[in-house]
Design a protein around this motif. Structure first.
Motif, PDB file in Angstrom:
ATOM      1  N   GLU A  54       5.781   0.606  -6.583  1.00  0.00           N
ATOM      2  CA  GLU A  54       6.423   1.878  -6.227  1.00  0.00           C
ATOM      3  C   GLU A  54       5.974   3.013  -7.139  1.00  0.00           C
ATOM      4  OE1 GLU A  54       9.076  -0.479  -8.975  1.00  0.00           O
ATOM      5  OE2 GLU A  54       7.873  -0.851  -7.172  1.00  0.00           O
ATOM      6  N   HIS A  55       5.282   2.705  -8.220  1.00  0.00           N
ATOM      7  CA  HIS A  55       4.820   3.751  -9.143  1.00  0.00           C
ATOM      8  C   HIS A  55       3.469   4.333  -8.723  1.00  0.00           C
ATOM      9  CE1 HIS A  55       8.091   2.564 -11.752  1.00  0.00           C
ATOM     10  NE2 HIS A  55       7.652   1.310 -11.769  1.00  0.00           N
ATOM     11  N   HIS A  56       2.714   3.618  -7.917  1.00  0.00           N
ATOM     12  CA  HIS A  56       1.429   4.151  -7.449  1.00  0.00           C
ATOM     13  C   HIS A  56       1.672   5.314  -6.482  1.00  0.00           C
ATOM     14  CE1 HIS A  56      -0.021   0.181  -8.865  1.00  0.00           C
ATOM     15  NE2 HIS A  56      -1.154   0.842  -9.075  1.00  0.00           N
ATOM     16  N   ARG A  57       0.774   6.288  -6.556  1.00  0.00           N
ATOM     17  CA  ARG A  57       0.914   7.452  -5.667  1.00  0.00           C
ATOM     18  C   ARG A  57       0.148   7.227  -4.368  1.00  0.00           C
ATOM     19  NH1 ARG A  57      -0.321  12.951  -8.623  1.00  0.00           N
ATOM     20  NH2 ARG A  57      -2.254  11.867  -9.167  1.00  0.00           N
ATOM     21  N   TYR A  58       0.544   7.965  -3.355  1.00  0.00           N
ATOM     22  CA  TYR A  58      -0.073   7.841  -2.036  1.00  0.00           C
ATOM     23  C   TYR A  58      -0.072   9.195  -1.349  1.00  0.00           C
ATOM     24  CZ  TYR A  58       4.381   8.323   0.451  1.00  0.00           C
ATOM     25  OH  TYR A  58       5.554   8.817   0.960  1.00  0.00           O
ATOM     26  N   TYR A  59      -0.880   9.297  -0.304  1.00  0.00           N
ATOM     27  CA  TYR A  59      -0.829  10.464   0.576  1.00  0.00           C
ATOM     28  C   TYR A  59      -1.147   9.999   1.990  1.00  0.00           C
ATOM     29  CZ  TYR A  59      -5.953  10.639   0.600  1.00  0.00           C
ATOM     30  OH  TYR A  59      -7.277  10.334   0.761  1.00  0.00           O
ATOM     31  N   ILE A  60      -0.873  10.836   2.958  1.00  0.00           N
ATOM     32  CA  ILE A  60      -1.005  10.511   4.381  1.00  0.00           C
ATOM     33  C   ILE A  60      -1.975  11.493   5.012  1.00  0.00           C
ATOM     34  CG2 ILE A  60       0.255  10.180   6.555  1.00  0.00           C
ATOM     35  CD1 ILE A  60       2.822  10.005   4.735  1.00  0.00           C
ATOM     36  N   PHE A  61      -2.788  10.986   5.910  1.00  0.00           N
ATOM     37  CA  PHE A  61      -3.634  11.857   6.733  1.00  0.00           C
ATOM     38  C   PHE A  61      -3.335  11.563   8.195  1.00  0.00           C
ATOM     39  CE2 PHE A  61      -7.357  12.687   9.348  1.00  0.00           C
ATOM     40  CZ  PHE A  61      -7.611  14.014   9.031  1.00  0.00           C
ATOM     41  N   ARG A  62      -3.119  12.638   8.955  1.00  0.00           N
ATOM     42  CA  ARG A  62      -2.867  12.517  10.386  1.00  0.00           C
ATOM     43  C   ARG A  62      -3.596  13.635  11.097  1.00  0.00           C
ATOM     44  NH1 ARG A  62       0.982  15.128  13.223  1.00  0.00           N
ATOM     45  NH2 ARG A  62       2.281  15.550  11.386  1.00  0.00           N
ATOM     46  N   GLY A  63      -4.419  13.304  12.065  1.00  0.00           N
ATOM     47  CA  GLY A  63      -5.186  14.301  12.801  1.00  0.00           C
ATOM     48  C   GLY A  63      -4.751  14.466  14.230  1.00  0.00           C
ATOM     49  N   PHE A  64      -3.488  14.171  14.560  1.00  0.00           N
ATOM     50  CA  PHE A  64      -2.989  14.248  15.933  1.00  0.00           C
ATOM     51  C   PHE A  64      -1.485  14.487  15.879  1.00  0.00           C
ATOM     52  CE2 PHE A  64      -2.521   9.978  14.470  1.00  0.00           C
ATOM     53  CZ  PHE A  64      -1.293   9.571  14.938  1.00  0.00           C
ATOM     54  N   THR A  65      -0.895  14.733  17.032  1.00  0.00           N
ATOM     55  CA  THR A  65       0.556  14.808  17.189  1.00  0.00           C
ATOM     56  C   THR A  65       0.958  13.897  18.334  1.00  0.00           C
ATOM     57  OG1 THR A  65       0.309  16.736  18.634  1.00  0.00           O
ATOM     58  CG2 THR A  65       0.760  17.154  16.296  1.00  0.00           C
ATOM     59  N   LEU A  66       2.126  13.302  18.215  1.00  0.00           N
ATOM     60  CA  LEU A  66       2.594  12.358  19.223  1.00  0.00           C
ATOM     61  C   LEU A  66       3.116  13.100  20.440  1.00  0.00           C
ATOM     62  CD1 LEU A  66       4.506   9.729  17.048  1.00  0.00           C
ATOM     63  CD2 LEU A  66       2.283   9.475  18.143  1.00  0.00           C
ATOM     64  N   SER A  67       2.732  12.613  21.604  1.00  0.00           N
ATOM     65  CA  SER A  67       3.258  13.138  22.865  1.00  0.00           C
ATOM     66  C   SER A  67       4.368  12.217  23.364  1.00  0.00           C
ATOM     67  CB  SER A  67       2.139  13.232  23.894  1.00  0.00           C
ATOM     68  OG  SER A  67       1.621  11.940  24.189  1.00  0.00           O
ATOM     69  N   SER A  68       4.985  12.577  24.479  1.00  0.00           N
ATOM     70  CA  SER A  68       6.039  11.740  25.045  1.00  0.00           C
ATOM     71  C   SER A  68       5.483  10.400  25.509  1.00  0.00           C
ATOM     72  CB  SER A  68       6.706  12.473  26.214  1.00  0.00           C
ATOM     73  OG  SER A  68       5.739  12.820  27.203  1.00  0.00           O
ATOM     74  N   THR A  69       4.220  10.395  25.995  1.00  0.00           N
ATOM     75  CA  THR A  69       3.594   9.127  26.388  1.00  0.00           C
ATOM     76  C   THR A  69       3.335   8.256  25.167  1.00  0.00           C
ATOM     77  OG1 THR A  69       2.528  10.250  28.245  1.00  0.00           O
ATOM     78  CG2 THR A  69       1.640   8.106  27.621  1.00  0.00           C
ATOM     79  N   ASP A  70       2.945   8.884  24.048  1.00  0.00           N
ATOM     80  CA  ASP A  70       2.735   8.110  22.819  1.00  0.00           C
ATOM     81  C   ASP A  70       4.041   7.499  22.321  1.00  0.00           C
ATOM     82  OD1 ASP A  70       0.042   8.744  22.846  1.00  0.00           O
ATOM     83  OD2 ASP A  70       0.319  10.563  21.657  1.00  0.00           O
ATOM     84  N   ASP A  71       5.157   8.257  22.394  1.00  0.00           N
ATOM     85  CA  ASP A  71       6.453   7.716  21.990  1.00  0.00           C
ATOM     86  C   ASP A  71       6.851   6.527  22.856  1.00  0.00           C
ATOM     87  OD1 ASP A  71       7.066   9.333  19.812  1.00  0.00           O
ATOM     88  OD2 ASP A  71       7.723  10.969  21.113  1.00  0.00           O
ATOM     89  N   LYS A  72       6.579   6.639  24.139  1.00  0.00           N
ATOM     90  CA  LYS A  72       6.900   5.528  25.045  1.00  0.00           C
ATOM     91  C   LYS A  72       6.039   4.314  24.748  1.00  0.00           C
ATOM     92  CE  LYS A  72       7.495   4.558  29.972  1.00  0.00           C
ATOM     93  NZ  LYS A  72       7.344   5.087  31.349  1.00  0.00           N
ATOM     94  N   MET A  73       4.764   4.537  24.423  1.00  0.00           N
ATOM     95  CA  MET A  73       3.879   3.420  24.060  1.00  0.00           C
ATOM     96  C   MET A  73       4.367   2.734  22.788  1.00  0.00           C
ATOM     97  SD  MET A  73       1.301   2.898  26.173  1.00  0.00           S
ATOM     98  CE  MET A  73       0.155   2.031  25.111  1.00  0.00           C
ATOM     99  N   LEU A  74       4.801   3.524  21.791  1.00  0.00           N
ATOM    100  CA  LEU A  74       5.289   2.925  20.550  1.00  0.00           C
ATOM    101  C   LEU A  74       6.543   2.089  20.790  1.00  0.00           C
ATOM    102  CD1 LEU A  74       4.821   5.873  18.015  1.00  0.00           C
ATOM    103  CD2 LEU A  74       3.551   3.731  18.067  1.00  0.00           C
ATOM    104  N   SER A  75       7.441   2.588  21.630  1.00  0.00           N
ATOM    105  CA  SER A  75       8.718   1.907  21.835  1.00  0.00           C
ATOM    106  C   SER A  75       8.588   0.675  22.720  1.00  0.00           C
ATOM    107  CB  SER A  75       9.734   2.886  22.446  1.00  0.00           C
ATOM    108  OG  SER A  75       9.927   3.997  21.596  1.00  0.00           O
ATOM    109  N   LEU A  76       7.824   0.766  23.801  1.00  0.00           N
ATOM    110  CA  LEU A  76       7.791  -0.310  24.793  1.00  0.00           C
ATOM    111  C   LEU A  76       6.609  -1.257  24.631  1.00  0.00           C
ATOM    112  CD1 LEU A  76       8.813   1.664  28.016  1.00  0.00           C
ATOM    113  CD2 LEU A  76      10.275   0.413  26.417  1.00  0.00           C
ATOM    114  N   ILE A  77       5.523  -0.797  24.030  1.00  0.00           N
ATOM    115  CA  ILE A  77       4.300  -1.625  23.952  1.00  0.00           C
ATOM    116  C   ILE A  77       4.089  -2.145  22.536  1.00  0.00           C
ATOM    117  CG2 ILE A  77       1.806  -1.659  24.278  1.00  0.00           C
ATOM    118  CD1 ILE A  77       3.328  -1.489  26.880  1.00  0.00           C
ATOM    119  N   TYR A  78       3.994  -1.235  21.558  1.00  0.00           N
ATOM    120  CA  TYR A  78       3.652  -1.652  20.201  1.00  0.00           C
ATOM    121  C   TYR A  78       4.824  -2.323  19.472  1.00  0.00           C
ATOM    122  CZ  TYR A  78      -0.819   0.786  20.439  1.00  0.00           C
ATOM    123  OH  TYR A  78      -2.096   1.171  20.773  1.00  0.00           O
ATOM    124  N   GLN A  79       6.056  -1.863  19.733  1.00  0.00           N
ATOM    125  CA  GLN A  79       7.194  -2.431  19.013  1.00  0.00           C
ATOM    126  C   GLN A  79       7.400  -3.913  19.306  1.00  0.00           C
ATOM    127  OE1 GLN A  79      10.589   0.131  18.543  1.00  0.00           O
ATOM    128  NE2 GLN A  79      12.033  -1.580  18.802  1.00  0.00           N
TER     129      GLN A  79
END
Length: 508
Positions: free
Chosen positions: A11-36
């Motif tokens: 927990e002492h190591h540092r981190y950062y995040i890179f994201r080059g997109f934004t989630l759409s409603s279809t992406d939210d549905k894919m995360l909930s019904l397919i990937y989860q």
């Protein structure tokens, strides 16, 4: 995430995040019904927390923060068990293609920094094209549930159009028919500013070798499920170095996906720990490459013969003879001496096909191995006919019969090919240069033998006596008696000598 020691991820190591997109409603549905169902609810919660590390209305990088923030946001304790749990959940996300984790270090950083690069969920069409993901989902929720989910992501075509045979015409207006840009006043400063402001990814220092561009999905799709190396190939999913080495070998030896899968299925390609043995893979790939080359050469020769026999009625028009300059004349070999003069011989060598020219050196049939070698030089090396004839003159028409071998013919032909000998004149210059080099070599050899013999004799004589000083012998130098000059003897002197001899013998 591959962590060898749990103390490397705290927990002492540092981190950062890179994201080059934004989630759409279809992406939210894919995360909930397919990937989860595939990775679990906690892994999706970790994905969403990382996603909101960058503001919703932006793309790019987050701030550098200690991983304590990540642990607290997930409701975890700061202990070893929580670290192992986070490593397990990130590994699940990495396995299905939602996350890529990297560890950064260098002289400019005093510590190790972790990078979490989020990937956008696949669209429904792309997801169900990846059979390994679809089959994993089938194992989790069942076949009929997968079919139902697939139908829930798409809207069917209207019934009136579904069964009709229609013609489709694209009547869209392209950009430059409607809008006109002032190219003379193109703003280079604006282009540079837009490029600098955009949150681009930092260039990764990697091996600049070429690649065949085979993705992991296509590799695992063609790999047999019943293979003993299946588990090792599946590990290449998160092994970027292993995939780059596989792609480099495929690029180096021009292998297809099917061929590289066949090699990865053989024994010895992976060691006992499941690590890719690159040397063994290259050895097997080289063997396959040579076999394919041999088959391709044989196929070209068979096709060339088939073309000749398939068109017997088509007689090739006689090409106009090309004269040979006197300075390019080559001498007539001994095998053809008396049958033609030097001008006729060079005209034949310049204008006649090699199949007819080589027959003049043999009273009967041409040896089969020689025909195969010349056929390969013609069809595979693609040397010009006059160049091949000069090659025949140099090797077969020469005085040294020991050079008429497959290896020497192939060596001379490949040397001509590498030196760009593509005309009769260049071939003549090549032959003359080689002859001059051979003469110079013989002269140097004779000179070295002459000097080496005298030195070796003196050294042997000097060392025979066992003296510590080289060149000095303990034995006396004994002069060698040469043949004395005989003088002429008269008849009277000869008779006196005979009398003396009989007297000594007791016959006087």
């Amino acid at each position: 995430m591959r962590i060898q020691n749990i103390l490397q991820f705290t927990e002492h190591h540092r981190y950062y995040i890179f994201r080059g997109f934004t989630l759409s409603s279809t992406d939210d549905k894919m995360l909930s019904l397919i990937y989860q169902p595939m990775v679990g609810a906690f892994a999706i919660a970790l994905y969403r927390q990382l996603y909101h590390g960058v503001p919703e209305d932006r793309t790019g990088y987050s701030r550098l923060e200690p991983q304590r923030r990540l642990f607290l946001g997930l409701g975890l304790e700061m202990n070893e068990q929580s670290r192992k749990f986070v490593v397990e959940q990130t590994s699940r996300l990495e396995a299905v293609g939602l996350l890529q984790t990297s560890r950064l270090g260098g002289s400019e950083l005093a510590e190790v920094v972790y990078e979490y690069e989020l990937e956008q969920p696949l669209s429904p069409i792309e997801f169900f094209r990846n059979m390994h993901l679809a089959m994993l989902l089938r194992d989790k929720i069942g076949k009929y549930a997968v079919i139902e989910l697939r139908e829930s992501f798409g809207a069917n075509e209207p019934d009136e159009l579904a069964g009709a045979e229609l013609t489709k015409e694209n009547i869209s207006v392209p950009f430059y028919e409607l809008f006109k840009l002032n190219m003379q006043s193109f703003d280079t400063e604006l282009e540079q500013a837009l490029t600098e402001v955009a949150p681009t990814r930092q260039a990764v220092r990697s091996d600049p070798t070429a690649t065949a561009g085979i993705p992991y999905g296509e590799l695992i799709l063609h790999f047999p499920r019943s293979s003993g190396n299946r588990a090792y190939v599946e590990r290449l999913r998160g092994d970027a170095d292993g995939m780059s080495q596989v792609n480099y070998v495929a690029y180096k030896y021009a292998l297809t996906v099917v061929n590289i899968c066949r090699l990865l299925d053989e024994s010895g390609v992976f060691d006992a720990a499941g690590k890719l043995n690159v040397d063994e893979l290259q050895l097997k790939a080289s063997s396959m490459y040579r076999q394919d080359r041999k088959r391709e050469d044989d196929r070209q020769r068979v096709l060339a013969k088939t073309k000749v026999f398939a068109e017997p009625d088509q007689v090739e028009e006689e090409a106009e003879e090309v004269a040979v300059a006197e300075q390019d004349y080559l001498p007539v070999p001994n095998a053809l001496a008396g049958r033609c003069d030097i001008q006729q011989y060079n005209m034949l060598m310049r204008n006649e096909p090699h199949t007819r020219f080589i027959r003049r050196f043999f009273p009967g049939a041409i040896p089969g191995w020689l025909e195969q070698v010349m056929e390969r030089i013609d069809l595979n090396y693609r040397l010009a006919e006059p160049v091949i004839n000069v090659l025949i003159h140099y090797v077969i028409g020469g005085t040294d019969d020991s050079r008429i071998t497959k290896a020497f013919l192939d060596h001379v032909a490949s040397n001509m090919l590498m030196k760009g000998v593509d005309s009769f004149e260049k071939a003549v210059q090549y032959v003359r240069l080689q002859a001059q080099l051979e003469q110079d070599k013989e002269k140097r050899k004779e000179a070295s033998v002459g000097s080496g013999g005298g030195y070796g004799g003196g050294r042997a004589a000097g060392n025979r006596g066992g003296s510590g000083r080289p060149g000095i012998s303990r034995k006396p130098s004994i002069p060698i008696v040469g043949e004395a000059e005989t003088s002429s003897v008269s008849a009277a002197e000869l008779e006196e000598l005979r009398k003396l001899a009989r007297k000594l013998d007791g016959k006087g």
